[in-house]
Write a protein that holds these residues in place. Structure first.
Motif, mmCIF file in Angstrom:
data_model
loop_
_atom_site.group_PDB
_atom_site.id
_atom_site.type_symbol
_atom_site.label_atom_id
_atom_site.label_comp_id
_atom_site.label_asym_id
_atom_site.label_seq_id
_atom_site.Cartn_x
_atom_site.Cartn_y
_atom_site.Cartn_z
ATOM 1 N N LEU A 16 -10.172 5.161 -1.387
ATOM 2 C CA LEU A 16 -10.029 5.403 0.046
ATOM 3 C C LEU A 16 -9.941 4.063 0.768
ATOM 4 N N ARG A 17 -8.855 3.876 1.490
ATOM 5 C CA ARG A 17 -8.621 2.603 2.180
ATOM 6 C C ARG A 17 -8.317 2.881 3.648
ATOM 7 N N ARG A 18 -8.989 2.159 4.522
ATOM 8 C CA ARG A 18 -8.693 2.280 5.950
ATOM 9 C C ARG A 18 -7.905 1.054 6.399
ATOM 10 N N SER A 19 -6.900 1.319 7.212
ATOM 11 C CA SER A 19 -6.043 0.230 7.676
ATOM 12 C C SER A 19 -5.850 0.341 9.180
ATOM 13 N N ALA A 20 -6.111 -0.763 9.872
ATOM 14 C CA ALA A 20 -5.919 -0.779 11.319
ATOM 15 C C ALA A 20 -4.457 -0.626 11.694
ATOM 16 N N ARG A 21 -3.560 -0.949 10.762
ATOM 17 C CA ARG A 21 -2.123 -0.857 11.055
ATOM 18 C C ARG A 21 -1.529 0.499 10.700
ATOM 19 N N ALA A 22 -2.293 1.318 9.973
ATOM 20 C CA ALA A 22 -1.763 2.626 9.550
ATOM 21 C C ALA A 22 -1.655 3.567 10.746
ATOM 22 N N ARG A 23 -0.547 4.283 10.819
ATOM 23 C CA ARG A 23 -0.331 5.258 11.893
ATOM 24 C C ARG A 23 -0.410 6.693 11.367
ATOM 25 N N ARG A 24 -0.427 6.839 10.055
ATOM 26 C CA ARG A 24 -0.513 8.167 9.454
ATOM 27 C C ARG A 24 -1.167 8.048 8.085
ATOM 28 N N LEU A 25 -1.547 9.158 7.504
ATOM 29 C CA LEU A 25 -2.118 9.166 6.163
ATOM 30 C C LEU A 25 -1.016 8.949 5.143
ATOM 31 N N SER A 26 -1.319 8.210 4.102
ATOM 32 C CA SER A 26 -0.350 7.994 3.036
ATOM 33 C C SER A 26 -1.068 7.932 1.689
ATOM 34 N N LEU A 27 -0.393 8.460 0.672
ATOM 35 C CA LEU A 27 -0.945 8.508 -0.682
ATOM 36 C C LEU A 27 -0.009 7.742 -1.600
ATOM 37 N N ARG A 28 -0.563 6.813 -2.365
ATOM 38 C CA ARG A 28 0.249 5.966 -3.243
ATOM 39 C C ARG A 28 -0.384 5.893 -4.626
ATOM 40 N N ILE A 29 0.448 5.883 -5.663
ATOM 41 C CA ILE A 29 -0.015 5.713 -7.036
ATOM 42 C C ILE A 29 0.557 4.408 -7.563
ATOM 43 N N SER A 30 -0.311 3.513 -7.998
ATOM 44 C CA SER A 30 0.127 2.221 -8.499
ATOM 45 C C SER A 30 0.866 2.370 -9.820
ATOM 46 N N ARG A 31 2.028 1.748 -9.930
ATOM 47 C CA ARG A 31 2.772 1.749 -11.184
ATOM 48 C C ARG A 31 2.110 0.839 -12.209
ATOM 49 N N LEU A 32 1.244 -0.069 -11.744
ATOM 50 C CA LEU A 32 0.616 -1.004 -12.657
ATOM 51 C C LEU A 32 -0.536 -0.388 -13.438
ATOM 52 N N ASP A 33 -1.444 0.255 -12.713
ATOM 53 C CA ASP A 33 -2.638 0.755 -13.392
ATOM 54 C C ASP A 33 -2.889 2.243 -13.193
ATOM 55 N N GLY A 34 -1.991 2.944 -12.481
ATOM 56 C CA GLY A 34 -2.153 4.378 -12.299
ATOM 57 C C GLY A 34 -3.203 4.781 -11.291
ATOM 58 N N ARG A 35 -3.715 3.838 -10.526
ATOM 59 C CA ARG A 35 -4.743 4.176 -9.534
ATOM 60 C C ARG A 35 -4.095 4.812 -8.305
ATOM 61 N N THR A 37 -4.352 5.716 -4.333
ATOM 62 C CA THR A 37 -4.993 5.186 -3.127
ATOM 63 C C THR A 37 -4.544 5.989 -1.918
ATOM 64 N N LEU A 38 -5.510 6.462 -1.146
ATOM 65 C CA LEU A 38 -5.242 7.171 0.103
ATOM 66 C C LEU A 38 -5.553 6.228 1.252
ATOM 67 N N THR A 39 -4.552 5.965 2.090
ATOM 68 C CA THR A 39 -4.733 5.093 3.251
ATOM 69 C C THR A 39 -4.888 5.939 4.502
ATOM 70 N N LEU A 40 -5.947 5.665 5.270
ATOM 71 C CA LEU A 40 -6.233 6.405 6.494
ATOM 72 C C LEU A 40 -6.196 5.477 7.696
ATOM 73 N N PRO A 41 -5.658 5.953 8.823
ATOM 74 C CA PRO A 41 -5.809 5.199 10.069
ATOM 75 C C PRO A 41 -7.295 5.111 10.438
ATOM 76 N N PRO A 42 -7.680 4.182 11.285
ATOM 77 C CA PRO A 42 -9.101 3.911 11.550
ATOM 78 C C PRO A 42 -9.942 5.115 11.965
ATOM 79 N N ARG A 43 -9.407 6.010 12.801
ATOM 80 C CA ARG A 43 -10.237 7.074 13.373
ATOM 81 C C ARG A 43 -10.063 8.428 12.694
ATOM 82 N N VAL A 44 -9.312 8.474 11.622
ATOM 83 C CA VAL A 44 -9.121 9.748 10.918
ATOM 84 C C VAL A 44 -10.336 10.016 10.031
ATOM 85 N N PRO A 45 -11.006 11.159 10.167
ATOM 86 C CA PRO A 45 -12.202 11.434 9.356
ATOM 87 C C PRO A 45 -11.859 11.683 7.893
ATOM 88 N N GLU A 46 -12.848 11.472 7.021
ATOM 89 C CA GLU A 46 -12.635 11.658 5.589
ATOM 90 C C GLU A 46 -12.273 13.100 5.255
#
Length: 229
Positions: A16-35, A37-46
């Motif tokens: 779970l990663r919060r980003s001040a620059r994020a404007r929407r939720l995004s889900l990414r899977i790393s091609r390197l290690d398969g991890r 990551t869900l990125t949330l804007p600052p005020r979006v609840p878990e």
């Protein structure tokens, strides 16, 4: 950075990663290690993030299933080394060393990963220092310090003061791929960007760079899935 657990068989851990620059939720899977990551804007609840994950659970599990599993380093197994498969064999030695039959390690299964990683780091340091020296001399630009890390997002970097950093896992790749990364980072001593002038410098130092970039894109993830812990 925290994490969310998506229940199921098996459960899926999502960073779970919060980003001040994020404007929407995004889900990414790393091609390197398969991890994942869900990125949330600052005020979006878990709880909203968890609902987002559940909506995309089928997509997430499908893509995770397509990624090869991690490979633990163990006696009797093998690992990539300079682009070839290297057998790991127990023997009467105090530290890992190369032999015709493979990499000989002390017969201690609990420490084999640590010992193999130490061997790879030494090999990587020698190879990357030699390559960096060679390309820096060709460019006529000295570099500062060189360091090795186990990075997940990049294979190397060059700082504004000319210090070079590399992933020691590059020693598992074919030698020409390691050389390309060294040439790439040394080229940043002259151009701290990825402009056409930068790529022209890379071309001059390492003409076959496109094939090596393609190798890292297609196979680099497998190097990160070798587990030493």
């Amino acid at each position: 950075m925290g994490c969310l657990i998506l229940d199921g068989n098996p459960p899926v851990e999502v960073l779970l990663r919060r980003s001040a620059r994020a404007r929407r939720l995004s889900l990414r899977i790393s091609r390197l290690d398969g991890r994942a990551t869900l990125t949330l804007p600052p005020r979006v609840p878990e709880r909203e993030g968890m609902a987002f994950l559940r909506d995309r659970e089928t997509w997430l599990r499908k893509h995770l299933a397509d990624i090869a599993p991690e490979t633990p380093v163990r006696i009797g197994g093998s690992l990539p080394f300079r682009g070839e498969s290297l057998a790991i064999v127990a023997g009467d030695v105090k530290r890992a060393r190369l032999a015709p039959q493979g990499l000989i390690v002390p017969a201690d299964p609990e420490k084999v990963g640590t010992r193999v990683a130490a061997f790879l780091k030494l090999q990587a340091r020698d190879a990357l220092a030699a390559a960096s020296d060679r390309y820096a001399a060709a460019l006529g630009k000295p570099y500062g310090r060189m360091s090795l890390r186990d990075t997940r997002t990049r294979w190397g970097s060059c700082s504004s003061v000319g210090d070079l950093m590399y992933s020691w896992r590059l020693v598992m790749a074919p030698p020409q791929v390691l050389d390309y990364v060294a040439a790439h980072e040394v080229a940043h001593l002259q151009h701290m960007d990825h402009s056409p002038r930068f790529w022209a410098t890379v071309e001059r130092l390492f003409p076959d760079h496109k094939a090596c970039r393609a190798w890292l894109k297609d196979h680099g993830g497998s190097l990160h899935r070798v587990r030493f812990d």
